[in-house]
Design an enzyme around this catalytic site. Structure first.
Site, PDB file in Angstrom:
ATOM      1  N   GLY A   8     -19.450 -25.908  12.037  1.00  0.00           N
ATOM      2  CA  GLY A   8     -20.619 -25.132  12.446  1.00  0.00           C
ATOM      3  C   GLY A   8     -21.535 -25.934  13.363  1.00  0.00           C
ATOM      4  NE  ARG A  21     -28.845 -31.210   1.436  1.00  0.00           N
ATOM      5  CZ  ARG A  21     -27.829 -31.772   2.078  1.00  0.00           C
ATOM      6  NH1 ARG A  21     -27.414 -31.287   3.237  1.00  0.00           N
ATOM      7  NH2 ARG A  21     -27.208 -32.825   1.558  1.00  0.00           N
ATOM      8  CD  GLN A  24     -20.612 -35.473   3.681  1.00  0.00           C
ATOM      9  OE1 GLN A  24     -19.388 -35.436   3.775  1.00  0.00           O
ATOM     10  NE2 GLN A  24     -21.384 -34.587   4.286  1.00  0.00           N
ATOM     11  CG  HIS A  56     -19.883 -22.290   4.344  1.00  0.00           C
ATOM     12  ND1 HIS A  56     -20.953 -22.208   3.476  1.00  0.00           N
ATOM     13  CD2 HIS A  56     -19.794 -23.580   4.714  1.00  0.00           C
ATOM     14  CE1 HIS A  56     -21.494 -23.402   3.331  1.00  0.00           C
ATOM     15  NE2 HIS A  56     -20.819 -24.262   4.073  1.00  0.00           N
ATOM     16  CG  MET A  69     -19.736 -30.883   1.739  1.00  0.00           C
ATOM     17  SD  MET A  69     -20.722 -32.352   1.497  1.00  0.00           S
ATOM     18  CE  MET A  69     -22.342 -31.723   1.768  1.00  0.00           C
TER      19      MET A  69
HETATM   20  O1  PAF Z   1     -20.435 -30.109   7.018  1.00  0.00           O
HETATM   21  C1  PAF Z   1     -20.053 -30.346   5.846  1.00  0.00           C
HETATM   22  O2  PAF Z   1     -20.123 -29.512   4.945  1.00  0.00           O
HETATM   23  C2  PAF Z   1     -19.494 -31.714   5.520  1.00  0.00           C
HETATM   24  O3  PAF Z   1     -20.175 -32.703   6.195  1.00  0.00           O
HETATM   25  C3  PAF Z   1     -17.972 -31.834   5.750  1.00  0.00           C
HETATM   26  C4  PAF Z   1     -17.619 -31.663   7.220  1.00  0.00           C
HETATM   27  C5  PAF Z   1     -17.261 -30.780   4.924  1.00  0.00           C
HETATM   28  C6  PAF Z   1     -17.489 -33.206   5.302  1.00  0.00           C
HETATM   29  O4  PAF Z   1     -17.741 -33.440   3.961  1.00  0.00           O
END
Ligand code: PAF
Length: 284
Positions: free
Chosen positions: A153, A193, A67, A43, A36
């Site tokens: 992750g 966050r 989500q 990442h 995201m």
């Molecule tokens: O882990 C995340 O950043 C999100 O939940 C994902 C897997 C990219 C789905 O939007």
């Protein structure tokens, strides 16, 4: 293989599928890291892992609205597209999928994907609809990016378990890899966050990883009553003035709470540090 400076930025599902089909025709194995955005070292370690397991890596950057609950942080979720793209380029991604929400969801979209067991407890119980949003967007991203291998992750332990189940039960031809959580030197799990935390909150946020350490210590010499371990988790969170959302010890596969905690079980915590909800987990 696309070199570092040739990274493509792709904005529509059709264009992304075309890219993926071309790579597959060339016989290349596609690695995929869904994100995201607001990328951090965690990442980038997933991108590195994906590179080791594939010939070309695609990263998606999409703050998935479905989500987030109505009172969650979707609108203020941190975003920095230019920085994210530079990091992806430096990490050796071949393509970044960066769709606009309109490109991902038709206004009358009416098909969703639900996981009906692993997604019910923990974050699923506290964030209603969250895993429906995650399963739906990940299923869509798999159909768009056509990866051979996708790397997630372990920081989102429940999410990884739910996605493994999604892949198994809907026969997605994708290998799911779950990579270890990246931590700051003091133990705080890396998370986009964390940027919300004030200096004082940042110190208190250590309560999550310390709680998990205390849980691991509690079973180091053998199984322990899980209620006692949950109490240790709760008390450590409280000692750091964190507001517990949940503190659990579960079976690593089924995510069902255990009665006796032992090595191999997973301790998971979610807590509010000020207004910021943080999660972390540890295999004991
Ligand atoms: O882990 C995340 O950043 C999100 O939940 C994902 C897997 C990219 C789905 O939007």
């Amino acid at each position: 293989m696309a070199g570092a400076d040739e990274m493509l930025i792709i904005q529509t599902p059709e264009e992304m599928q075309r890219w993926a089909r071309e790579r597959r025709r060339e016989g290349r194995r596609i690695g995929f890291v869904p994100t995201m955005g607001y990328l951090h070292a965690g990442h980038l370690s997933l991108v590195e892992d994906a590179r080791r397991r594939s010939d070309v890596v695609a990263v998606s950057i999409f703050v998935n609205p479905t989500q987030f609950g109505p009172h969650e942080d979707f609108s203020k979720y941190p975003r920095d597209e230019a920085r994210d793209l530079a990091l992806c380029r430096a990490a050796g991604a071949a393509a970044v999928f960066l769709p606009a929400p309109e490109a991902m969801y038709a206004p009358d979209a009416s098909v969703t994907v639900d996981e009906g067991r692993l997604a019910l407890g923990l974050c699923g119980a506290r964030r209603l609809g969250h895993f429906r949003g995650v399963c739906t967007v990940v299923a869509k991203l798999f159909n768009i990016v056509l990866p051979d291998v996708a790397v997630f992750g372990q920081k989102d332990y429940q999410q990884a378990a739910v996605i493994r189940r999604l892949v198994r039960d809907l026969n997605f031809p994708v290998e799911v890899v779950v990579a270890p959580t990246c931590r700051e030197p003091d133990g705080l799990a890396m998370s986009s966050r964390n940027v919300y935390l004030s200096g004082e909150e940042r110190l208190r946020a250590l309560g999550l990883s310390r709680a998990l350490q205390a849980a691991a210590d509690a079973v180091a010499d053998g199984p322990a009553d899980a209620e006692a371990v949950r109490r240790v988790l709760r008390e450590t969170l409280e000692a750091h003035a964190l507001k517990m959302d949940y503190a659990e010890v579960v079976d690593a596969e089924t995510l069902v709470p255990v009665a006796q905690a032992a090595r191999g079980h997973v301790a998971l915590v979610a807590a509010y540090c000020g207004k910021t909800r943080l999660i972390d987990n540890r295999v004991l």
